[in-house]
Motif scaffolding. Structure first.
Motif, PDB file in Angstrom:
ATOM      1  N   ILE A   1       0.839  -1.195   0.000  1.00  6.79           N
ATOM      2  CA  ILE A   1       0.000   0.000   0.000  1.00  6.79           C
ATOM      3  C   ILE A   1       0.879   1.251   0.000  1.00  6.79           C
ATOM      4  CG2 ILE A   1      -1.656   1.347   1.337  1.00  6.79           C
ATOM      5  CD1 ILE A   1      -2.759  -1.352   2.384  1.00  6.79           C
TER       6      ILE A   1
ATOM      7  N   LEU B   1      -2.348   7.201   6.241  1.00  3.43           N
ATOM      8  CA  LEU B   1      -2.945   5.874   6.375  1.00  3.43           C
ATOM      9  C   LEU B   1      -2.338   5.112   7.551  1.00  3.43           C
ATOM     10  CD1 LEU B   1      -4.048   3.497   3.606  1.00  3.43           C
ATOM     11  CD2 LEU B   1      -2.469   2.601   5.307  1.00  3.43           C
TER      12      LEU B   1
ATOM     13  N   TYR C   1      -4.193   3.652  10.920  1.00  4.54           N
ATOM     14  CA  TYR C   1      -4.115   2.226  11.246  1.00  4.54           C
ATOM     15  C   TYR C   1      -3.671   2.019  12.695  1.00  4.54           C
ATOM     16  CZ  TYR C   1      -2.852  -2.725  10.680  1.00  4.54           C
ATOM     17  OH  TYR C   1      -2.756  -4.086  10.806  1.00  4.54           O
TER      18      TYR C   1
ATOM     19  N   ARG D   1     -12.070   2.061   8.234  1.00  6.72           N
ATOM     20  CA  ARG D   1     -12.483   1.892   6.838  1.00  6.72           C
ATOM     21  C   ARG D   1     -12.720   3.249   6.181  1.00  6.72           C
ATOM     22  NH1 ARG D   1     -14.442  -2.404   4.208  1.00  6.72           N
ATOM     23  NH2 ARG D   1     -14.724  -3.545   6.174  1.00  6.72           N
TER      24      ARG D   1
ATOM     25  N   GLU E   1     -11.317   6.076   7.050  1.00 10.80           N
ATOM     26  CA  GLU E   1     -10.008   6.711   6.870  1.00 10.80           C
ATOM     27  C   GLU E   1      -9.289   6.125   5.659  1.00 10.80           C
ATOM     28  OE1 GLU E   1      -8.606   9.142   8.454  1.00 10.80           O
ATOM     29  OE2 GLU E   1      -9.667   9.376  10.354  1.00 10.80           O
ATOM     30  N   PHE E   2      -9.346   4.808   5.526  1.00 14.45           N
ATOM     31  CA  PHE E   2      -8.710   4.155   4.377  1.00 14.45           C
ATOM     32  C   PHE E   2      -9.325   4.652   3.071  1.00 14.45           C
ATOM     33  CE2 PHE E   2      -6.760  -0.057   6.136  1.00 14.45           C
ATOM     34  CZ  PHE E   2      -5.906   0.690   6.917  1.00 14.45           C
ATOM     35  N   ASN E   3     -10.661   4.719   3.028  1.00 15.44           N
ATOM     36  CA  ASN E   3     -11.329   5.163   1.812  1.00 15.44           C
ATOM     37  C   ASN E   3     -10.958   6.605   1.476  1.00 15.44           C
ATOM     38  OD1 ASN E   3     -12.653   2.757   1.324  1.00 15.44           O
ATOM     39  ND2 ASN E   3     -14.487   3.333   2.472  1.00 15.44           N
TER      40      ASN E   3
ATOM     41  N   LEU F   1      -7.403   6.326  -0.037  1.00 11.26           N
ATOM     42  CA  LEU F   1      -7.247   5.505  -1.234  1.00 11.26           C
ATOM     43  C   LEU F   1      -8.200   5.864  -2.367  1.00 11.26           C
ATOM     44  CD1 LEU F   1      -6.849   2.006   0.463  1.00 11.26           C
ATOM     45  CD2 LEU F   1      -5.048   3.509  -0.377  1.00 11.26           C
TER      46      LEU F   1
ATOM     47  N   ARG G   1      -6.330  -1.406  -3.038  1.00  9.89           N
ATOM     48  CA  ARG G   1      -7.518  -1.372  -2.180  1.00  9.89           C
ATOM     49  C   ARG G   1      -7.808  -2.749  -1.599  1.00  9.89           C
ATOM     50  NH1 ARG G   1      -9.214   2.305  -6.219  1.00  9.89           N
ATOM     51  NH2 ARG G   1     -10.400   0.723  -7.325  1.00  9.89           N
TER      52      ARG G   1
ATOM     53  N   ALA H   1      -5.699  -3.152   1.417  1.00  5.68           N
ATOM     54  CA  ALA H   1      -6.281  -2.406   2.535  1.00  5.68           C
ATOM     55  C   ALA H   1      -7.448  -3.185   3.145  1.00  5.68           C
ATOM     56  CB  ALA H   1      -6.750  -1.028   2.070  1.00  5.68           C
TER      57      ALA H   1
END
Length: 343
Positions: A242, A254, A258, A276, A278-280, A283, A292, A295
């Motif tokens: 990632i 990111l 995490y 999720r 935050e990841f979206n 990304l 993705r 992730a």
């Protein structure tokens, strides 16, 4: 690579090399003795090219920080360009032209102010229509110029290497089509760009060793089973993949999200929903499907990863930090780290 202009033109510091396609050539019936001669000729051309390229790389003083800066530029350009409304073929053609300029920057140490103005104009033209802001183009030129000056390749050395490439390509094209002993010199050059950066290989090995040590220490301290140890290693690899697809700033964002998911213990449903999101945020439109998916694996493994870490936020922070350091040193990067890709 064939070059427009004469050798005398090299005296003009504003002169910029241009790439021309070499014509296709057909080889007629080849006897064994003639094939041996052609193989020997290609081997010699390959040895000369590789030797001269290694010489330039060894004399370079470009740093891993300079590598990271241009890598970030290429990633940011790729992310902006991926939102273009241009047709795919046109967009890919522009991305390739721009990539070639980034790739060649270690050879442009001899180019003066006028030459860099021409390069910037050409890069701006190549990126036209790809949604790349002028500020990012300006930053990319600054980072390219920094690498060029640190690499310190002269006009004579650059021309010599171009001649080596032409000689090898010509020798390759004279071999039978079924013979693939020798690499395309242009591809070989782009796949060895990281050797221009001093300490790059040794630093990457050291960061990898540090990560392995952190994983082993965590496994030992937590008394992990083989399955738990595998989760630690698998998720560290996902974090690395990632990180290699994001700019340094995005990867830091990111990574922070995490680690924060474990700050109150084993992540709850609410914690995972926040992670999720935050990841979206990081990304979305910036990463391809494979990134993705990695992730998504981190999200699925989160509870198991926390257990495998010995329920230690400190251990998780150490592992995540070591992964980030490995990525900064080129971990999981593609062979050509400066290639602009439209996903």
């Amino acid at each position: 690579m064939a070059i427009d202009g004469s050798t005398a033109a090299r005296g003009n510091r504003g002169f910029i090399p241009r790439v021309q396609d070499l014509e296709c050539r057909l080889l007629l019936t080849t006897t064994s003795s003639n094939l041996a001669y052609l193989m020997g000729r290609a081997q010699h051309a390959n040895d000369v090219f590789v030797g001269d390229l290694k010489g330039l790389e060894l004399r370079s003083h470009a740093t891993t920080a300079e590598y990271q800066a241009l890598r970030n530029d290429a990633l940011a350009i790729s992310q902006d360009a991926s939102k273009t409304t241009l047709g795919r073929q046109s967009a890919q053609s522009k991305a390739l032209a721009a990539s070639l300029q980034l790739d060649e920057c270690p050879l442009n140490g001899w180019v003066g102010n006028k030459g860099w103005a021409t390069i910037e104009s050409r890069l701006t033209s190549d990126l036209d229509g790809l949604n790349v802001p002028p500020a990012l183009i300006d930053q990319t030129i600054t980072d390219m110029r920094s690498i060029a000056e640190s690499a310190g390749v002269s006009a004579v050395e650059e021309q010599h290497l171009q001649n080596d490439m032409d000689a090898l390509q010509d020798a390759r094209l004279r071999l039978p089509s079924y013979d693939s002993h020798f690499p395309d010199p242009r591809i070989y050059y782009t796949q060895h760009l990281r050797r221009f950066f001093r300490g790059d290989i040794s630093q990457r090995k050291q960061e990898s060793a540090d990560l392995d040590k952190a994983l082993q220490t965590t496994e030992s301290g937590a008394g992990d089973s083989a399955a738990q140890a595998n989760i630690l290693k698998r998720d560290a690899i996902s974090l690395e993949k990632i990180g290699a697809a994001l700019t340094t700033e995005q990867d830091q964002q990111l990574s922070d999200a995490y680690v924060a998911a474990f700050s109150h213990g084993a992540p709850t449903v609410s914690d995972l929903a926040q992670l999720r999101q935050e990841f979206n945020s990081v990304l979305n439109t910036r990463a391809d499907a494979a990134t993705r998916n990695e992730a998504g694996r981190l999200l699925s493994d989160a509870t198991s990863f926390y257990s495998a870490s010995g329920a230690s936020v400190a251990a998780i922070r150490t592992v995540v930090g070591d992964v980030a350091a490995l990525v900064a040193a080129g971990g999981a990067a593609p062979p050509n780290p400066f290639k602009i890709q439209i996903s």
